[in-house]
Design a protein around this motif. Structure first.
Motif, PDB file in Angstrom:
ATOM      1  N   TYR A 101      14.348  17.312-104.860  1.00  0.00           N
ATOM      2  CA  TYR A 101      14.912  16.582-103.737  1.00  0.00           C
ATOM      3  C   TYR A 101      14.539  15.096-103.759  1.00  0.00           C
ATOM      4  CZ  TYR A 101      15.598  21.254-101.854  1.00  0.00           C
ATOM      5  OH  TYR A 101      15.971  22.548-101.674  1.00  0.00           O
ATOM      6  N   GLY A 102      13.670  14.717-104.697  1.00  0.00           N
ATOM      7  CA  GLY A 102      13.127  13.364-104.676  1.00  0.00           C
ATOM      8  C   GLY A 102      14.178  12.264-104.719  1.00  0.00           C
ATOM      9  N   GLU A 103      15.073  12.317-105.714  1.00  0.00           N
ATOM     10  CA  GLU A 103      16.072  11.252-105.848  1.00  0.00           C
ATOM     11  C   GLU A 103      17.048  11.266-104.677  1.00  0.00           C
ATOM     12  OE1 GLU A 103      17.422   7.901-107.653  1.00  0.00           O
ATOM     13  OE2 GLU A 103      15.700   9.143-108.203  1.00  0.00           O
ATOM     14  N   PHE A 104      17.418  12.498-104.253  1.00  0.00           N
ATOM     15  CA  PHE A 104      18.307  12.626-103.100  1.00  0.00           C
ATOM     16  C   PHE A 104      17.677  12.009-101.854  1.00  0.00           C
ATOM     17  CE2 PHE A 104      18.442  15.595 -99.411  1.00  0.00           C
ATOM     18  CZ  PHE A 104      19.647  15.186 -98.865  1.00  0.00           C
ATOM     19  N   LEU A 105      16.402  12.316-101.618  1.00  0.00           N
ATOM     20  CA  LEU A 105      15.734  11.786-100.440  1.00  0.00           C
ATOM     21  C   LEU A 105      15.548  10.278-100.530  1.00  0.00           C
ATOM     22  CD1 LEU A 105      13.048  14.575-100.016  1.00  0.00           C
ATOM     23  CD2 LEU A 105      14.978  14.127 -98.491  1.00  0.00           C
ATOM     24  N   LYS A 106      15.178   9.818-101.703  1.00  0.00           N
ATOM     25  CA  LYS A 106      14.983   8.384-101.892  1.00  0.00           C
ATOM     26  C   LYS A 106      16.254   7.621-101.538  1.00  0.00           C
ATOM     27  CE  LYS A 106      14.358   5.015-105.610  1.00  0.00           C
ATOM     28  NZ  LYS A 106      14.122   4.851-107.059  1.00  0.00           N
ATOM     29  N   ASN A 107      17.387   8.069-102.095  1.00  0.00           N
ATOM     30  CA  ASN A 107      18.654   7.383-101.835  1.00  0.00           C
ATOM     31  C   ASN A 107      19.085   7.520-100.382  1.00  0.00           C
ATOM     32  OD1 ASN A 107      18.781   6.644-104.515  1.00  0.00           O
ATOM     33  ND2 ASN A 107      20.017   8.407-105.116  1.00  0.00           N
ATOM     34  N   SER A 108      18.884   8.715 -99.824  1.00  0.00           N
ATOM     35  CA  SER A 108      19.323   8.960 -98.451  1.00  0.00           C
ATOM     36  C   SER A 108      18.546   8.108 -97.463  1.00  0.00           C
ATOM     37  CB  SER A 108      19.142  10.444 -98.091  1.00  0.00           C
ATOM     38  OG  SER A 108      19.931  11.254 -98.917  1.00  0.00           O
ATOM     39  N   VAL A 109      17.210   8.158 -97.571  1.00  0.00           N
ATOM     40  CA  VAL A 109      16.382   7.419 -96.620  1.00  0.00           C
ATOM     41  C   VAL A 109      16.563   5.925 -96.800  1.00  0.00           C
ATOM     42  CG1 VAL A 109      14.014   6.934 -95.903  1.00  0.00           C
ATOM     43  CG2 VAL A 109      14.713   9.283 -96.396  1.00  0.00           C
ATOM     44  N   ALA A 110      16.630   5.465 -98.063  1.00  0.00           N
ATOM     45  CA  ALA A 110      16.790   4.028 -98.299  1.00  0.00           C
ATOM     46  C   ALA A 110      18.102   3.530 -97.702  1.00  0.00           C
ATOM     47  CB  ALA A 110      16.743   3.739 -99.799  1.00  0.00           C
ATOM     48  N   GLU A 111      19.189   4.303 -97.917  1.00  0.00           N
ATOM     49  CA  GLU A 111      20.484   3.874 -97.380  1.00  0.00           C
ATOM     50  C   GLU A 111      20.491   3.935 -95.853  1.00  0.00           C
ATOM     51  OE1 GLU A 111      25.220   5.071 -97.624  1.00  0.00           O
ATOM     52  OE2 GLU A 111      23.835   5.734 -99.189  1.00  0.00           O
ATOM     53  N   LEU A 112      19.901   4.989 -95.306  1.00  0.00           N
ATOM     54  CA  LEU A 112      19.852   5.132 -93.853  1.00  0.00           C
ATOM     55  C   LEU A 112      19.078   3.978 -93.218  1.00  0.00           C
ATOM     56  CD1 LEU A 112      20.245   6.844 -91.240  1.00  0.00           C
ATOM     57  CD2 LEU A 112      18.044   7.908 -91.797  1.00  0.00           C
ATOM     58  N   THR A 113      17.911   3.677 -93.787  1.00  0.00           N
ATOM     59  CA  THR A 113      17.085   2.629 -93.176  1.00  0.00           C
ATOM     60  C   THR A 113      17.691   1.253 -93.374  1.00  0.00           C
ATOM     61  OG1 THR A 113      15.724   2.619 -95.178  1.00  0.00           O
ATOM     62  CG2 THR A 113      14.937   3.915 -93.328  1.00  0.00           C
ATOM     63  N   ARG A 114      18.317   1.024 -94.528  1.00  0.00           N
ATOM     64  CA  ARG A 114      18.978  -0.274 -94.733  1.00  0.00           C
ATOM     65  C   ARG A 114      20.080  -0.463 -93.707  1.00  0.00           C
ATOM     66  NH1 ARG A 114      18.197   0.555-100.397  1.00  0.00           N
ATOM     67  NH2 ARG A 114      20.188   1.636-100.534  1.00  0.00           N
ATOM     68  N   ARG A 115      20.823   0.635 -93.438  1.00  0.00           N
ATOM     69  CA  ARG A 115      21.927   0.536 -92.485  1.00  0.00           C
ATOM     70  C   ARG A 115      21.408   0.404 -91.058  1.00  0.00           C
ATOM     71  NH1 ARG A 115      25.437   5.697 -92.497  1.00  0.00           N
ATOM     72  NH2 ARG A 115      23.757   6.410 -91.160  1.00  0.00           N
ATOM     73  N   THR A 116      20.303   1.097 -90.778  1.00  0.00           N
ATOM     74  CA  THR A 116      19.784   1.137 -89.412  1.00  0.00           C
ATOM     75  C   THR A 116      18.968  -0.102 -89.070  1.00  0.00           C
ATOM     76  OG1 THR A 116      19.663   3.537 -89.590  1.00  0.00           O
ATOM     77  CG2 THR A 116      18.446   2.513 -87.788  1.00  0.00           C
ATOM     78  N   VAL A 117      18.167  -0.566 -90.027  1.00  0.00           N
ATOM     79  CA  VAL A 117      17.280  -1.698 -89.758  1.00  0.00           C
ATOM     80  C   VAL A 117      17.612  -2.875 -90.650  1.00  0.00           C
ATOM     81  CG1 VAL A 117      15.426  -0.220 -88.961  1.00  0.00           C
ATOM     82  CG2 VAL A 117      15.523  -0.836 -91.366  1.00  0.00           C
ATOM     83  N   ALA A 118      18.888  -3.038 -90.958  1.00  0.00           N
ATOM     84  CA  ALA A 118      19.288  -4.193 -91.765  1.00  0.00           C
ATOM     85  C   ALA A 118      18.802  -5.460 -91.087  1.00  0.00           C
ATOM     86  CB  ALA A 118      20.807  -4.226 -91.902  1.00  0.00           C
ATOM     87  N   PRO A 119      18.137  -6.349 -91.843  1.00  0.00           N
ATOM     88  CA  PRO A 119      17.616  -7.569 -91.229  1.00  0.00           C
ATOM     89  C   PRO A 119      18.703  -8.327 -90.485  1.00  0.00           C
ATOM     90  CG  PRO A 119      16.837  -7.346 -93.490  1.00  0.00           C
ATOM     91  CD  PRO A 119      17.870  -6.279 -93.279  1.00  0.00           C
ATOM     92  N   THR A 120      18.367  -8.807 -89.331  1.00  0.00           N
ATOM     93  CA  THR A 120      19.318  -9.572 -88.537  1.00  0.00           C
ATOM     94  C   THR A 120      18.856 -11.015 -88.455  1.00  0.00           C
ATOM     95  OG1 THR A 120      18.100  -8.944 -86.539  1.00  0.00           O
ATOM     96  CG2 THR A 120      19.993  -7.597 -87.139  1.00  0.00           C
ATOM     97  N   ALA A 121      19.821 -11.917 -88.522  1.00  0.00           N
ATOM     98  CA  ALA A 121      19.499 -13.342 -88.526  1.00  0.00           C
ATOM     99  C   ALA A 121      18.726 -13.723 -87.266  1.00  0.00           C
ATOM    100  CB  ALA A 121      20.781 -14.160 -88.634  1.00  0.00           C
TER     101      ALA A 121
END
Length: 372
Positions: free
Chosen positions: A235-255
């Protein structure tokens, strides 16, 4: 840019850039003979400058004038001639005593004039921006830090249907975020019962909750997933990609707001003699900070977390039209290993790059220590 120069060509390019930075006047061979001990004749210098011009590293603004560095010439200067140390006129490496002195001056000024226990954060960063502008002679840019503080309260992996799994994250503010992903089963596992997969996912969910509960969402994007136990490697690669994409979308830096100082002094430089050019730069600094913010706040790669990395954009390397005749030097400051803001200086391409790079790096390191 890969350009192979001989030692002599390097020395003459170095001297030309240094002389032009100091004088803002096109450089001729006579000036280099008089100012630098290059150990060659004026005719030899002219020939080498001609070769450098054909290589696109120098150009003549007027037919009868001397030569000035191009953006490519400055790039070679920054990448090859002042790193890791400055070269003298004979090509020998000089100790970076002047740079080290400047770094200490930056640190001392920040320590003496900024009182973190007494001032508001905005006032502190305004003060840091003023110090940076004064010491660099450039327009200084310091962004307010990112304020994302949501923490993971619960994490769950749920099988939706065969081969499809949903990652659900609940934050401490009871906000829910989810990501649906395909997880193709191994051939020998295609017939496994759904209940078995559900039990596996629950085990993985429990494992992740024990490791990730209480961490910030921003921190999750930079986790070292190689630390997952071997039993969960499937599950490692699946989790890595899932969490990274989720967090980037959720906490994308805002100006955030950018503290700007030193504009008046820099715009008196001869490069900014055109009123229209000055107006476009001021408009960018005042009205379009979101564009500038996205340029100077760069999220590092996972392997670069916790490291100071200074980015130098010269002239046309800048994607924003108003500053394509300028150089922008920037770095991020961090809270722990997570980048939360940025420090930068903006000036003409005729810039004392070594000093500017040192000032930006020192300021970023100081703010990182203060925020940590």
């Amino acid at each position: 840019m890969e350009v192979q120069l001989t030692n002599r060509q390097q020395h003459i390019l170095w001297a030309t850039v240094r002389h032009y930075i100091a004088t803002a006047e096109p450089v001729g061979s006579k000036a280099l003979v008089e100012e630098y001990d290059l150990g060659v004749s004026s005719a030899t210098i002219r020939n080498v400058m001609g070769v450098l011009e054909k290589s696109g590293l120098l150009y003549q603004p007027h037919t009868s004038a001397g030569r000035v560095p191009s953006d490519s010439g400055y790039r070679i200067y920054v990448d090859q001639l002042i790193t890791p140390s400055v070269r003298d006129a004979t090509g020998s490496l000089l100790p970076r005593s002047s740079t080290e002195t400047l770094v200490k001056e930056v640190e001392l000024a920040l320590q003496k004039r900024l009182h973190w226990e007494d001032w508001s954060l905005e006032t502190l960063l305004q003060g840091a921006a003023q110090i940076l502008a004064t010491l660099s002679g450039c327009i200084s840019l310091i962004t307010m830090p990112q304020t994302t503080t949501a923490l993971v309260r619960h994490l769950q992996l749920v099988q939706i249907e065969s081969g499809k799994i949903m990652l659900i994250v609940v934050t401490d503010g009871y906000e829910t975020h989810s990501k649906l992903m395909d997880l193709s089963p191994a051939p020998e596992e295609t017939q496994r019962e759904s209940e078995v997969i559900d039990r596996e996912l629950q085990i993985v969910s429990n494992f992740l909750n024990s490791h990730l509960r209480g961490r910030s969402l921003l921190e999750l994007a930079y986790l070292d997933w190689s630390q997952l136990d071997r039993e969960f490697q499937r599950y490692g690669e699946f989790l890595k990609n899932s969490v990274a994409e989720l967090t980037r979308r959720t906490v994308a830096p805002t100006a955030t707001q950018i503290m700007v100082r030193g504009v008046a002094e820099v715009l008196r430089q001869p490069e900014f003699s055109q009123l229209q050019q000055v107006q476009t730069i001021i408009h960018l600094l005042e009205e379009e900070q979101d564009q500038l913010w996205r340029l100077i706040f760069e999220e590092p790669e996972p392997e670069d977390l916790g490291k100071s990395k200074v980015t130098v954009r010269i002239g046309a390397e800048n994607p924003l039209e108003p500053i394509r005749t300028c150089s922008l030097i920037s770095s991020t400051y961090r809270r722990g290993s997570i980048p939360v803001g940025s420090v930068g200086v903006l000036g003409p391409t005729r810039l004392d790059y070594e000093s500017a790079i040192a000032v930006v790096a020192a300021a970023a390191d100081y703010l990182s220590e203060a925020f940590s």
